[in-house]
Enzyme design. Structure first.
Site, mmCIF file in Angstrom:
data_model
loop_
_atom_site.group_PDB
_atom_site.id
_atom_site.type_symbol
_atom_site.label_atom_id
_atom_site.label_comp_id
_atom_site.label_asym_id
_atom_site.label_seq_id
_atom_site.Cartn_x
_atom_site.Cartn_y
_atom_site.Cartn_z
ATOM 1 C CG PHE A 45 30.411 30.826 39.399
ATOM 2 C CD1 PHE A 45 29.411 30.032 38.841
ATOM 3 C CD2 PHE A 45 30.879 31.898 38.654
ATOM 4 C CE1 PHE A 45 28.898 30.297 37.576
ATOM 5 C CE2 PHE A 45 30.370 32.169 37.392
ATOM 6 C CZ PHE A 45 29.382 31.362 36.852
ATOM 7 C CE LYS A 70 38.835 33.197 47.027
ATOM 8 N NZ LYS A 70 37.390 33.385 46.712
ATOM 9 C CD GLU A 95 33.666 35.557 46.128
ATOM 10 O OE1 GLU A 95 34.423 34.596 45.844
ATOM 11 O OE2 GLU A 95 33.795 36.694 45.637
ATOM 12 C CB SER A 106 37.079 36.323 34.815
ATOM 13 O OG SER A 106 37.649 37.050 35.885
ATOM 14 C CB CYS A 115 36.326 27.694 30.735
ATOM 15 S SG CYS A 115 36.995 26.097 31.139
ATOM 16 C CD GLU A 158 34.120 33.615 29.683
ATOM 17 O OE1 GLU A 158 34.706 34.441 30.398
ATOM 18 O OE2 GLU A 158 34.303 32.384 29.782
HETATM 19 P P1 NAD Z 1 36.165 35.276 38.792
HETATM 20 O O1 NAD Z 1 37.411 35.628 38.085
HETATM 21 O O2 NAD Z 1 35.173 36.344 39.061
HETATM 22 O O3 NAD Z 1 36.512 34.632 40.230
HETATM 23 C C1 NAD Z 1 37.477 33.611 40.361
HETATM 24 C C2 NAD Z 1 38.108 33.717 41.751
HETATM 25 O O4 NAD Z 1 38.759 34.989 41.861
HETATM 26 C C3 NAD Z 1 37.093 33.631 42.876
HETATM 27 O O5 NAD Z 1 37.606 32.797 43.883
HETATM 28 C C4 NAD Z 1 36.942 35.078 43.352
HETATM 29 O O6 NAD Z 1 36.720 35.185 44.740
HETATM 30 C C5 NAD Z 1 38.274 35.720 42.997
HETATM 31 N N1 NAD Z 1 38.168 37.137 42.593
HETATM 32 C C6 NAD Z 1 37.119 37.731 41.964
HETATM 33 N N2 NAD Z 1 37.407 39.030 41.694
HETATM 34 C C7 NAD Z 1 38.667 39.243 42.154
HETATM 35 C C8 NAD Z 1 39.546 40.384 42.151
HETATM 36 N N3 NAD Z 1 39.183 41.542 41.638
HETATM 37 N N4 NAD Z 1 40.779 40.238 42.694
HETATM 38 C C9 NAD Z 1 41.175 39.067 43.210
HETATM 39 N N5 NAD Z 1 40.384 37.964 43.230
HETATM 40 C C10 NAD Z 1 39.149 38.044 42.723
HETATM 41 O O7 NAD Z 1 35.506 34.059 37.981
HETATM 42 P P2 NAD Z 1 34.098 33.355 38.219
HETATM 43 O O8 NAD Z 1 33.024 34.314 37.822
HETATM 44 O O9 NAD Z 1 34.037 32.728 39.542
HETATM 45 O O10 NAD Z 1 34.183 32.172 37.149
HETATM 46 C C11 NAD Z 1 33.846 32.306 35.796
HETATM 47 C C12 NAD Z 1 35.071 32.547 34.941
HETATM 48 O O11 NAD Z 1 36.018 31.522 35.137
HETATM 49 C C13 NAD Z 1 34.747 32.537 33.452
HETATM 50 O O12 NAD Z 1 35.454 33.579 32.832
HETATM 51 C C14 NAD Z 1 35.262 31.182 32.984
HETATM 52 O O13 NAD Z 1 35.611 31.101 31.621
HETATM 53 C C15 NAD Z 1 36.461 31.033 33.864
HETATM 54 N N6 NAD Z 1 36.883 29.637 33.964
HETATM 55 C C16 NAD Z 1 37.983 29.270 33.276
HETATM 56 C C17 NAD Z 1 38.409 27.953 33.294
HETATM 57 C C18 NAD Z 1 39.618 27.531 32.510
HETATM 58 O O14 NAD Z 1 40.011 26.385 32.643
HETATM 59 N N7 NAD Z 1 40.239 28.378 31.721
HETATM 60 C C19 NAD Z 1 37.691 27.005 34.044
HETATM 61 C C20 NAD Z 1 36.571 27.424 34.759
HETATM 62 C C21 NAD Z 1 36.166 28.751 34.714
#
Ligand code: NAD
Length: 485
Positions: A150, A174, A177, A227, A282, A376
Site C-alpha cells: 500500500f 495485483k 486492495e 511485509s 521501507c 517494524e
Molecule cells: P502486506 O504484506 O500486508 O501486503 C502486501 C501484498 O500482499 C498486498 O497486495 C496484499 O493484498 C497481499 N497480502 C496481504 N496479506 C496476505 C496474505 N496473508 N497472503 C497472501 N497475500 C497477502 O504489506 P503492506 O501492509 O501492504 O505494506 C507494508 C509493508 O511492505 C511493510 O512491511 C514495508 O516495509 C513493506 N515494504 C517493503 C519494501 C521493500 O522494498 N522491502 C517496499 C515497500 C514496502
C-alpha cells in the site's frame, strides 16, 4: 463515493470480476469511502493469464528497440499527468502532494531506465572454435506477476512494470486492495502509450488472489513487495510450484549517529527520514543509535520535528488500525521507561477530523530489548538508543533480523567506512537517512528484508525477468576439425 466501482483490467479492457465481492476503499486523509475494489477469484485470474499468454507470444517477437518505444511515450505521459496522478496517490494513500509527486518522478526515472535496456541486454558473441560461434540472448520468461503493497501505489508497481514488459514478458499486476486507484491510471497510460492489449493486466483482490497467483501453473515468475510475514508465505508457496520468486519484505532501519556528525544536517536528515511518507517507507529511519555525547543533535532533531505541520508537510497513516498500532508501540515504550521527547499521539487535523493522523514522535532512552526497538513500527516514530561505543551500536544493528537500510552520520571518513562495512543491510547511507539507490543501481535489502536472488530494479532485475539462451552455430562445413565440431 467519489470514484465508480473499480474493475479488473484484462486484454486492454476494464472488466468486472465474476466474484461479485467488493471491499470499500477509504481515503485516509479524512476517512471517507472513495471507491470499491473487487475481490477477484481464481477464474478472473485464469482469464487474465490466458489473455496475457496470447499477447506475450507476439510481444516477445517484437524487437526490444521497438518495445521500449512504448516506454518512451509512457514516460512523457507520466510527465503530462504528474499533477493528476499526484493528487490521486495522495488521496488514496494519505501522503502529502509533494511526496506523491516524488513517486511519479521516481516512476519516470524507472521508466527511463527501462528505455535504456536495449543498450544493456546486447548479448555476447565469440568464435569458440574455427567456424563455430557461441552467442547469448536474454529471452523473456512468459507471463509474470507483480504483487505490491500500500505504501507506494505508483512507484512500486513501476519498479517492475517497465523492466519486465520491456524485456518481453506479459504482466499481471495485483495492486494493494487498500490503494487500488493509481494502478488503474497506469493501465490507461500504458494503453495510451501504445502497449498492445493483454501485455499488461490487473487482477484486484486480497490474499485469495495472491495465493492463486502463487499456484497458477502458467505464471513463470512472481515479484512481491510487502511485509516480511507475507513475503515468506509468497516465497515458500510460489517456489513450491517451481516459480522464480523475488519477495521483498519489511524493514527496521538503524541510523548510527557519532558525536562528530554535522549537527544541523544530521538533525534535519534524520527527521526527514523518520517522518517522510508518515514513516511508512521501507527505507524510513526507525531507530537512531547515538554513540557517546549526542544530546546537542537530539535537541536539534526535536526542534526539527516540532516544526512539522501535520496535514501539511506530514500526511496521514494508512488506516485507523495503523494509527492504533503505532500509538500502542509508543505507549508501551513509555510504560517501560523510555522518555517521550516529542509526542504525536492523539493528533487531529482541523477540518479532517476523520483522517488517520499520527504526529512526529521522538522517544529517547529506548532499550534494545523493548518491542519498539525490535519490530517494524511503520509510522513517524523515531526510537533513540544510546551506546558508549560504535561496536555496541553495530551489534544492535546486526542483531536485528531485517536488513533493508542502515546509515552512519559522521564527518570522519574512516568511521564512515568502518560502519558501512559492518552494517548488515543491503542499502547503506553515509550522512543520508534514506539511502535509496537511484537508477541504474538496484534496490534490494538483505536478511529478512528480501527472499530470492538479485534485486528488484536496475541492472540486477534483468537477470530476474529473463533467462539466458546460449546458442552454438557451426558455419564451418568441414567435418571433425577438432573435438567439438
Ligand atoms: P502486506 O504484506 O500486508 O501486503 C502486501 C501484498 O500482499 C498486498 O497486495 C496484499 O493484498 C497481499 N497480502 C496481504 N496479506 C496476505 C496474505 N496473508 N497472503 C497472501 N497475500 C497477502 O504489506 P503492506 O501492509 O501492504 O505494506 C507494508 C509493508 O511492505 C511493510 O512491511 C514495508 O516495509 C513493506 N515494504 C517493503 C519494501 C521493500 O522494498 N522491502 C517496499 C515497500 C514496502
Amino acid at each position: 463515493m467519489k470514484y465508480p466501482e473499480l474493475k479488473n483490467y484484462i486484454g486492454g479492457k476494464f472488466t468486472s470480476s465474476t466474484s461479485g465481492k467488493f471491499l470499500d476503499v477509504y481515503s485516509p486523509l479524512d476517512g471517507s469511502v472513495i471507491s470499491k475494489v473487487p475481490l477477484s477469484n481464481a477464474s478472473d485470474l485464469n482469464a487474465a493469464v490466458i489473455t496475457a499468454q496470447n499477447a506475450q507470444k507476439l510481444w516477445a517477437k517484437t524487437p526490444i528497440k521497438e518495445r521500449v518505444q512504448v516506454f518512451f511515450r509512457y514516460k512523457t505521459l507520466l510527465e503530462k499527468n504528474m499533477t493528476e496522478l499526484s493528487k490521486l496517490i495522495s488521496e488514496e494513500n494519505g501522503k502529502t502532494f509533494d511526496e506523491a509527486k516524488a513517486e511519479v518522478e521516481k516512476s519516470i526515472e524507472l521508466t527511463e531506465f527501462a528505455c535504456s535496456l536495449p543498450q544493456l541486454v546486447a548479448g555476447e558473441w565469440l568464435e569458440v572454435s574455427a567456424g563455430v560461434e557461441c552467442r547469448t540472448e536474454h529471452a523473456p520468461l512468459g507471463v509474470v506477476a507483480s504483487i505490491v503493497p500500500f505504501n507506494f501505489p505508483m512507484m512500486v508497481p513501476n519498479w517492475t512494470i517497465p523492466n519486465a514488459i520491456a524485456l518481453g514478458n506479459a504482466m499481471i499486476l495485483k495492486p494493494s486492495e487498500v490503494v487500488p486507484l493509481s494502478s488503474q491510471k497506469i493501465a490507461e497510460l500504458l494503453k495510451e502509450a501504445g502497449l498492445p492489449d493483454g501485455v499488461f493486466n490487473i487482477v484486484n483482490g486480497d490474499r485469495d488472489i495472491v495465493e492463486a497467483i502463487c499456484d497458477h501453473p502458467d505464471i513463470q515468475a512472481v515479484s512481491f513487495v510487502g511485509s516480511t510475514k507475507v513475503a515468506k508465505i509468497v516465497y515458500a508457496r510460489a517456489t513450491s510450484h517451481f516459480k522464480r520468486v523475488l519477495a521483498l519484505g519489511g524493514a527496521k532501519n538503524h541510523l548510527i549517529v557519532l558525536p562528530d556528525a554535522h549537527a544541523a544536517m544530521t538533525a534535519s536528515n534524520v527527521t526527514a527520514s523518520m517522518s517522510g511518507c508518515a514513516g511508512q517507507r521501507c527505507m524510513a529511519a526507525s531507530a537512531m543509535i547515538g554513540v557517546g555525547k549526542i544530546d546537542h543533535i537530539v535537541e536539534q532533531l526535536c526542534e526539527e520535528s516540532r516544526k512539522i505541520v501535520l496535514g501539511k508537510n506530514l500526511g496521514s497513516v494508512i488506516s485507523k488500525q495503523a494509527k492504533e498500532r503505532i500509538e500502542s508501540y509508543i505507549t508501551e515504550a513509555e510504560t517501560q521507561g523510555a522518555k517521550i521527547l516529542v509526542d504525536g499521539r492523539n493528533s487531529v487535523v482541523a477540518g479532517s477530523e476523520g483522517g488517520y493522523y499520527v504526529g512526529p514522535t521522538v522517544i529517547d532512552f529506548v532499550r534494545p530489548d523493548m518491542k519498539i526497538a525490535q519490530e517494524e513500527v511503520f509510522g513517524p516514530v523515531l526510537s533513540i538508543l544510546r551506546t558508549d561505543t560504535v561496536d555496541e551500536a553495530l551489534e544492535i544493528e546486526n542483531k536485528n533480523p531485517y536488513g533493508n537500510a542502515a546509515a552512519v552520520f559522521t564527518q570522519s571518513g574512516a568511521m564512515a567506512r568502518y560502519v558501512s562495512e559492518r552494517a548488515s543491510a543491503g542499502m547503506v547511507g553515509v550522512n543520508i537517512g534514506v539511502p535509496v539507490p537511484r537508477e541504474p543501481f538496484s534496490f534490494g535489502g538483505w536478511n529478512e528484508s528480501k527472499f530470492g536472488m538479485g534485486d528488484i530494479t536496475g541492472k540486477s532485475s534483468i537477470e530476474f525477468w529473463t533467462q539466458l539462451r546460449k546458442m552454438t552455430t557451426k558455419w564451418n562445413p568441414d567435418a571433425r576439425t577438432n573435438w567439438m565440431s
